[in-house]
Design an enzyme around this catalytic site. Structure first.
Site, PDB file in Angstrom:
ATOM      1  N   GLY A  15       0.787  -1.230   0.000  1.00  0.00           N
ATOM      2  CA  GLY A  15       0.000   0.000   0.000  1.00  0.00           C
ATOM      3  C   GLY A  15       0.815   1.274   0.000  1.00  0.00           C
ATOM      4  N   ASN A  17       1.550   3.006  -2.594  1.00  0.00           N
ATOM      5  CA  ASN A  17       0.828   3.943  -3.479  1.00  0.00           C
ATOM      6  C   ASN A  17      -0.376   4.541  -2.759  1.00  0.00           C
ATOM      7  OD1 ASN A  17       1.867   4.219  -6.374  1.00  0.00           O
ATOM      8  ND2 ASN A  17       2.110   2.033  -5.978  1.00  0.00           N
ATOM      9  N   MET A  93      -4.107  -7.294  -6.702  1.00  0.00           N
ATOM     10  CA  MET A  93      -3.591  -8.404  -7.498  1.00  0.00           C
ATOM     11  C   MET A  93      -4.682  -9.342  -8.025  1.00  0.00           C
ATOM     12  SD  MET A  93      -0.531  -7.502  -7.513  1.00  0.00           S
ATOM     13  CE  MET A  93       0.400  -8.854  -8.204  1.00  0.00           C
ATOM     14  N   LEU A  96     -10.233  -8.011 -12.842  1.00  0.00           N
ATOM     15  CA  LEU A  96     -11.641  -7.651 -12.667  1.00  0.00           C
ATOM     16  C   LEU A  96     -12.488  -8.297 -13.761  1.00  0.00           C
ATOM     17  CD1 LEU A  96     -10.997  -3.883 -11.944  1.00  0.00           C
ATOM     18  CD2 LEU A  96     -11.606  -5.641 -10.263  1.00  0.00           C
ATOM     19  N   ASN A 110      -5.546   1.964 -12.870  1.00  0.00           N
ATOM     20  CA  ASN A 110      -4.566   0.995 -12.372  1.00  0.00           C
ATOM     21  C   ASN A 110      -3.177   1.590 -12.575  1.00  0.00           C
ATOM     22  OD1 ASN A 110      -3.534  -1.516 -11.426  1.00  0.00           O
ATOM     23  ND2 ASN A 110      -3.129  -2.133 -13.544  1.00  0.00           N
ATOM     24  N   HIS A 112       0.899   0.431 -13.170  1.00  0.00           N
ATOM     25  CA  HIS A 112       1.728  -0.714 -13.528  1.00  0.00           C
ATOM     26  C   HIS A 112       3.196  -0.277 -13.563  1.00  0.00           C
ATOM     27  CE1 HIS A 112       2.749  -4.575 -15.122  1.00  0.00           C
ATOM     28  NE2 HIS A 112       3.476  -3.981 -16.056  1.00  0.00           N
TER      29      HIS A 112
END
Ligand code: GRF
Length: 221
Positions: A15, A17, A93, A96, A110, A112
């Protein structure tokens, strides 16, 4: 006072971010409010971070559900009950389902840790380091049905060196993740994101100079 967008943050792990987003909101730099942190992992350190900042969190374990749709439906219910405007995947992780994606069209971001479309999927930093790339970086994009494949909102580039390890490259990239995710969310909050097909235009954004980068430096030509 500016309107704050309501965020729902999906996490699975550390976490960091999430922490950067919390810090930027608390500094008054990001016009958002985190309504809920949802974790599919009851052990995620992200949950500790949420608690420290009095942000409500919900654990929804995917293993408790018969199908991916059932798991997603539970998350949709939580997010809708709080009228969340934007779903932020921050080290989440799980893939969806279309059910989830269609519930929040172009409202799911999202991050990456690679310059997409290079190195989608897991272990991106290790794969980039092992490949011997000279640059890598990170990408914030809208989620779609593919793996790390939706329209790109912002990217940051960092140099990669021949003696980089997964750890050294990942740390360099992560620093920029913490900046560009907040920036992408702020663009959204300001209503500046226009999606045209798979391209994204940020209204009112400066065009960066056409300056090429070389690694190693080009010295003779
Ligand atoms: C980040 O590298 C992110 O790009 C990837 O997973 C990692 C999550 O880190 N999707 P954290 O949980 O935000 O610290």
């Amino acid at each position: 006072m500016k309107q704050k967008i309501k965020l729902g943050v999906l996490v699975s792990g550390s976490g960091s971010n999430l922490q950067a987003i919390i810090d930027n909101i608390e500094k008054g730099l990001l016009d958002g409010e985190i309504k809920v942190v949802i974790s599919n992992n009851d052990d995620a350190y992200a949950l500790v971070r949420a608690k420290k900042h009095n942000i409500p969190s919900v654990i929804i374990k995917h293993s408790d559900f018969k199908s991916r749709e059932d798991f997603d439906r539970r998350m949709i219910d939580v997010l809708n009950s709080l009228s969340v405007d934007l779903v932020v995947m921050a080290g989440f992780m799980r893939l969806l389902t279309p059910l989830f994606l269609n519930s929040f069209p172009m409202k799911i971001m999202n991050i990456h840790p690679a310059i997409l479309p290079a190195f989608p999927g897991i272990h991106a930093q290790k794969r980039a380091a092992d490949y011997g790339v000279r640059f890598s970086g990170c990408t914030v994009h809208f989620a779609d049905e593919g793996v790390d494949s939706g329209p790109i909102i912002i990217q940051a580039i960092v140099p990669a060196y021949h003696d980089d390890t997964e750890e050294t490259l990942a740390a360099r990239i992560l620093k920029e993740e913490h900046r560009i995710y907040s920036q992408a969310i702020q663009f959204y909050a300001e209503g500046r994101i226009e999606v045209i097909g798979r391209k994204v235009r940020i209204k009112g954004s400066d065009r960066i100079p056409e300056t090429p980068l070389h690694n190693p430096p080009v010295t003779a030509f």
